[in-house]
Scaffold this motif. Structure first.
Motif, PDB file in Angstrom:
ATOM      1  N   LEU A 171       0.811  -1.216   0.000  1.00 47.37           N
ATOM      2  CA  LEU A 171       0.000   0.000   0.000  1.00 47.37           C
ATOM      3  C   LEU A 171       0.847   1.272   0.000  1.00 47.37           C
ATOM      4  CD1 LEU A 171      -2.820  -0.974   2.532  1.00 47.37           C
ATOM      5  CD2 LEU A 171      -2.958  -0.901   0.037  1.00 47.37           C
ATOM      6  N   LEU A 172       2.155   1.174   0.218  1.00 46.25           N
ATOM      7  CA  LEU A 172       3.001   2.359   0.235  1.00 46.25           C
ATOM      8  C   LEU A 172       3.280   2.908  -1.162  1.00 46.25           C
ATOM      9  CD1 LEU A 172       5.618   1.500   3.000  1.00 46.25           C
ATOM     10  CD2 LEU A 172       3.648   3.010   3.156  1.00 46.25           C
ATOM     11  N   ILE A 173       3.089   2.097  -2.193  1.00 47.30           N
ATOM     12  CA  ILE A 173       3.283   2.588  -3.552  1.00 47.30           C
ATOM     13  C   ILE A 173       2.014   3.318  -3.975  1.00 47.30           C
ATOM     14  CG2 ILE A 173       2.350   0.617  -4.829  1.00 47.30           C
ATOM     15  CD1 ILE A 173       5.641   2.392  -5.646  1.00 47.30           C
ATOM     16  N   PRO A 174       2.116   4.411  -4.738  1.00 52.60           N
ATOM     17  CA  PRO A 174       0.909   5.111  -5.193  1.00 52.60           C
ATOM     18  C   PRO A 174      -0.010   4.196  -5.990  1.00 52.60           C
ATOM     19  CG  PRO A 174       2.866   6.417  -5.632  1.00 52.60           C
ATOM     20  CD  PRO A 174       3.348   5.072  -5.183  1.00 52.60           C
ATOM     21  N   THR A 175      -1.299   4.247  -5.712  1.00 47.01           N
ATOM     22  CA  THR A 175      -2.290   3.418  -6.393  1.00 47.01           C
ATOM     23  C   THR A 175      -3.314   4.309  -7.090  1.00 47.01           C
ATOM     24  OG1 THR A 175      -3.569   3.276  -4.337  1.00 47.01           O
ATOM     25  CG2 THR A 175      -2.060   1.475  -4.807  1.00 47.01           C
ATOM     26  N   PRO A 176      -3.924   3.833  -8.185  1.00 43.90           N
ATOM     27  CA  PRO A 176      -4.885   4.664  -8.917  1.00 43.90           C
ATOM     28  C   PRO A 176      -6.139   4.981  -8.116  1.00 43.90           C
ATOM     29  CG  PRO A 176      -4.855   2.424  -9.779  1.00 43.90           C
ATOM     30  CD  PRO A 176      -3.712   2.526  -8.820  1.00 43.90           C
ATOM     31  N   VAL A 177      -6.543   4.085  -7.226  1.00 47.36           N
ATOM     32  CA  VAL A 177      -7.642   4.324  -6.286  1.00 47.36           C
ATOM     33  C   VAL A 177      -7.177   3.815  -4.929  1.00 47.36           C
ATOM     34  CG1 VAL A 177      -9.457   4.145  -8.035  1.00 47.36           C
ATOM     35  CG2 VAL A 177      -8.726   2.095  -6.805  1.00 47.36           C
ATOM     36  N   PRO A 178      -7.725   4.308  -3.816  1.00 45.65           N
ATOM     37  CA  PRO A 178      -7.289   3.816  -2.506  1.00 45.65           C
ATOM     38  C   PRO A 178      -7.401   2.297  -2.397  1.00 45.65           C
ATOM     39  CG  PRO A 178      -8.657   5.761  -2.244  1.00 45.65           C
ATOM     40  CD  PRO A 178      -8.725   5.390  -3.703  1.00 45.65           C
ATOM     41  N   VAL A 220     -17.847   6.949  -9.592  1.00 48.10           N
ATOM     42  CA  VAL A 220     -17.745   6.993  -8.138  1.00 48.10           C
ATOM     43  C   VAL A 220     -18.078   5.636  -7.533  1.00 48.10           C
ATOM     44  CG1 VAL A 220     -18.699   8.050  -6.052  1.00 48.10           C
ATOM     45  CG2 VAL A 220     -18.248   9.458  -8.066  1.00 48.10           C
ATOM     46  N   LEU A 221     -19.083   4.966  -8.091  1.00 49.42           N
ATOM     47  CA  LEU A 221     -19.473   3.657  -7.582  1.00 49.42           C
ATOM     48  C   LEU A 221     -18.357   2.637  -7.795  1.00 49.42           C
ATOM     49  CD1 LEU A 221     -21.613   1.800  -6.369  1.00 49.42           C
ATOM     50  CD2 LEU A 221     -22.511   1.428  -8.689  1.00 49.42           C
ATOM     51  N   SER A 222     -17.729   2.673  -8.977  1.00 46.73           N
ATOM     52  CA  SER A 222     -16.650   1.716  -9.266  1.00 46.73           C
ATOM     53  C   SER A 222     -15.439   1.964  -8.375  1.00 46.73           C
ATOM     54  CB  SER A 222     -16.248   1.806 -10.741  1.00 46.73           C
ATOM     55  OG  SER A 222     -17.320   1.427 -11.582  1.00 46.73           O
ATOM     56  N   GLU A 223     -15.097   3.233  -8.139  1.00 50.50           N
ATOM     57  CA  GLU A 223     -13.975   3.529  -7.248  1.00 50.50           C
ATOM     58  C   GLU A 223     -14.255   3.050  -5.829  1.00 50.50           C
ATOM     59  OE1 GLU A 223     -12.693   7.537  -7.199  1.00 50.50           O
ATOM     60  OE2 GLU A 223     -11.979   7.525  -9.274  1.00 50.50           O
ATOM     61  N   GLY A 224     -15.488   3.288  -5.364  1.00 52.77           N
ATOM     62  CA  GLY A 224     -15.843   2.824  -4.024  1.00 52.77           C
ATOM     63  C   GLY A 224     -15.811   1.314  -3.920  1.00 52.77           C
ATOM     64  N   LEU A 225     -16.278   0.636  -4.978  1.00 55.67           N
ATOM     65  CA  LEU A 225     -16.268  -0.823  -4.971  1.00 55.67           C
ATOM     66  C   LEU A 225     -14.838  -1.352  -4.964  1.00 55.67           C
ATOM     67  CD1 LEU A 225     -17.785  -3.495  -5.106  1.00 55.67           C
ATOM     68  CD2 LEU A 225     -17.857  -3.261  -7.604  1.00 55.67           C
ATOM     69  N   ALA A 226     -13.945  -0.718  -5.746  1.00 55.80           N
ATOM     70  CA  ALA A 226     -12.547  -1.146  -5.767  1.00 55.80           C
ATOM     71  C   ALA A 226     -11.901  -0.970  -4.395  1.00 55.80           C
ATOM     72  CB  ALA A 226     -11.778  -0.356  -6.829  1.00 55.80           C
ATOM     73  N   VAL A 321      -9.184  -2.071 -11.087  1.00 56.98           N
ATOM     74  CA  VAL A 321      -8.011  -1.187 -11.120  1.00 56.98           C
ATOM     75  C   VAL A 321      -7.400  -1.112 -12.514  1.00 56.98           C
ATOM     76  CG1 VAL A 321      -7.486  -1.542  -8.687  1.00 56.98           C
ATOM     77  CG2 VAL A 321      -6.400  -3.008 -10.390  1.00 56.98           C
ATOM     78  N   HIS A 322      -7.607  -2.138 -13.330  1.00 56.26           N
ATOM     79  CA  HIS A 322      -7.087  -2.074 -14.696  1.00 56.26           C
ATOM     80  C   HIS A 322      -7.971  -1.233 -15.608  1.00 56.26           C
ATOM     81  CE1 HIS A 322      -4.311  -5.394 -13.617  1.00 56.26           C
ATOM     82  NE2 HIS A 322      -3.573  -4.815 -14.540  1.00 56.26           N
ATOM     83  N   GLN A 323      -9.141  -0.870 -15.147  1.00 57.85           N
ATOM     84  CA  GLN A 323      -9.982   0.067 -15.890  1.00 57.85           C
ATOM     85  C   GLN A 323      -9.723   1.510 -15.461  1.00 57.85           C
ATOM     86  OE1 GLN A 323     -14.179  -1.076 -15.913  1.00 57.85           O
ATOM     87  NE2 GLN A 323     -13.593  -3.218 -15.630  1.00 57.85           N
ATOM     88  N   ALA A 324      -8.964   1.693 -14.376  1.00 58.23           N
ATOM     89  CA  ALA A 324      -8.674   3.035 -13.874  1.00 58.23           C
ATOM     90  C   ALA A 324      -7.476   3.609 -14.618  1.00 58.23           C
ATOM     91  CB  ALA A 324      -8.393   2.991 -12.376  1.00 58.23           C
ATOM     92  N   PRO A 325      -7.549   4.867 -15.046  1.00 58.22           N
ATOM     93  CA  PRO A 325      -6.404   5.480 -15.737  1.00 58.22           C
ATOM     94  C   PRO A 325      -5.301   5.832 -14.759  1.00 58.22           C
ATOM     95  CG  PRO A 325      -8.125   7.115 -15.403  1.00 58.22           C
ATOM     96  CD  PRO A 325      -8.682   5.789 -14.905  1.00 58.22           C
ATOM     97  N   THR A 326      -4.094   5.960 -15.288  1.00 59.05           N
ATOM     98  CA  THR A 326      -2.955   6.426 -14.502  1.00 59.05           C
ATOM     99  C   THR A 326      -2.852   7.931 -14.701  1.00 59.05           C
ATOM    100  OG1 THR A 326      -1.817   4.336 -14.836  1.00 59.05           O
ATOM    101  CG2 THR A 326      -0.490   6.194 -14.109  1.00 59.05           C
TER     102      THR A 326
END
Length: 372
Positions: A171-178, A220-226, A321-326
């Motif tokens: 978790l210390l590496i930056p992630t696209p969503v929490p 927002v729903l997808s980020e919360g679910l991730a 997370v693979h659908q989330a952009p960098t």
């Protein structure tokens, strides 16, 4: 003769292998521009020289970097039943041998500066770790840990312990969503594009890979679910290795606290103390609370069902997370890790963050097969 109360099963061995991988990565990064030193013979390559200059950071990193290796190798040997003298010698020789091999290999990398002082410090760190292992055994802490392990986890739960210890590191590496671990697709895409560069018959594949990189922001729903799945997955992973009961409730309560601390620390390291809580949006906090409540409601399910649900959670996590952009800030923070002094820790955190969900899946599949 095996020290009283110690058992062969130990998390020290897999942790030693993982730490060795970190040492190799940090010592040989960036793994390019390999060349034989001009005019040097084999004897020159094998000879290490004392450096003309050094700084305090290099001294401390070389000394402390090998301390965990000596500690883990020593503990693994002691818990395997070796005499204390043999276990200590194995830990020291392992550190000295690995360090010498890597220092010699560094002579083939123009970006690295091998030295005899580094080898002395690395060996000293491994020696300190070996002594620390003896002191730990003398205090009886490993034996007490074994009894605690047996009360909380079923046989074969060492893999879950290792994965749980690595989770906050990931978790210390930056992630696209929490808590969004496992986004390795971007790096694999870069490697594939580099390999197919200039290959005429691969133009369609290149176009497809470049198009696949154009992802839209998650809803927002997808980020919360991730985020929720990122917390629920490690809880269910531990459930798969533990007996149903109230002890799981403590694990379910502790997991959000670990996630909170690790994610906040990651934000501080990457964006500064002023932005420590930037990740803690209302949606992210709702997702964490929801996942924690779901985890608490599942403390009485069987290990096999927990393992199946953990696989579902991990699969959903990596798909999202693979659908989330960098985004640019994410990429900039990664670049800062790669180019700054975090380089000695960057390799571990980045690879653990990328591979943790897949390692957890592999362990769960092996666990479910063993139950059959």
């Amino acid at each position: 003769m095996r020290p009283p109360g110690l058992q062969q099963r130990s998390a020290a061995v897999p942790l030693a292998v993982l730490w060795l991988a970190l040492v190799v990565y940090a010592s040989l990064f960036p793994f390019d521009n390999w060349r034989w030193p001009p005019g040097a013979g084999l004897a020159d390559l094998m000879r290490l020289r004392w450096p003309r200059w050094w700084d305090r950071f290099d001294v401390m990193s070389n000394l402390l970097g090998y301390l965990p290796l000596g500690l883990l190798v020593g503990l693994g040997a002691l818990r395997g039943g070796q005499h204390w003298a043999l276990a200590t010698g194995r830990a020291v020789l392992a550190g000295a041998g690995v360090s010498y091999l890597l220092e010699v290999t560094q002579q083939l990398l123009p970006q690295r500066v091998p030295s005899l002082m580094d080898w002395v410090l690395n060996t000293g760190g491994a020696t300190l770790g070996a002594v620390a292992a003896l002191l730990l055994v003398a205090t009886g802490l490993p034996a007490r840990w074994s009894r605690t392990h047996d009360r909380w986890l079923e046989r074969g739960g060492t893999g879950a312990v290792v994965l749980l210890l690595l989770w906050p590191v990931a978790l210390l590496i930056p992630t696209p969503v929490p808590l969004g671990l496992g986004q390795i697709g971007g790096r694999l895409r870069e490697v594939a594009l580099a390999l197919m560069d200039g290959v005429p018959w691969a133009e369609r594949a290149v176009d497809w890979l470049q198009t696949a990189a154009l992802t839209q922001r998650l809803s927002v729903l997808s980020e919360g679910l991730a985020t929720a799945l990122g917390l629920l997955a490690p809880c269910l992973l531990v459930y798969a290795a533990s007996r149903p009961g109230w002890r799981r409730g403590l694990l379910a309560i502790g997991a959000p606290l670990i996630a909170l601390v690790a994610t906040t620390l990651s934000t501080v390291l990457n964006f500064g103390p002023d932005h420590a809580w930037a990740w803690a949006t209302p949606d992210a906090l709702v997702a964490l609370v929801t996942a924690g409540l779901v985890a608490l409601s599942l403390v009485w399910i069987g290990p096999r069902l927990a393992g199946g649900l953990a696989l579902v959670a991990l699969t959903g996590l990596v798909m999202l997370v693979h659908q989330a952009p960098t985004d640019p800030y994410f990429a900039q923070s990664l670049q800062g890790w790669e180019q700054g002094r975090f380089i000695r820790f960057h390799g571990l955190a980045r690879w653990v963050g990328w591979l943790w969900p897949y390692a957890a899946m592999a362990w769960l599949l092996g666990r479910l097969r063993a139950v059959d």
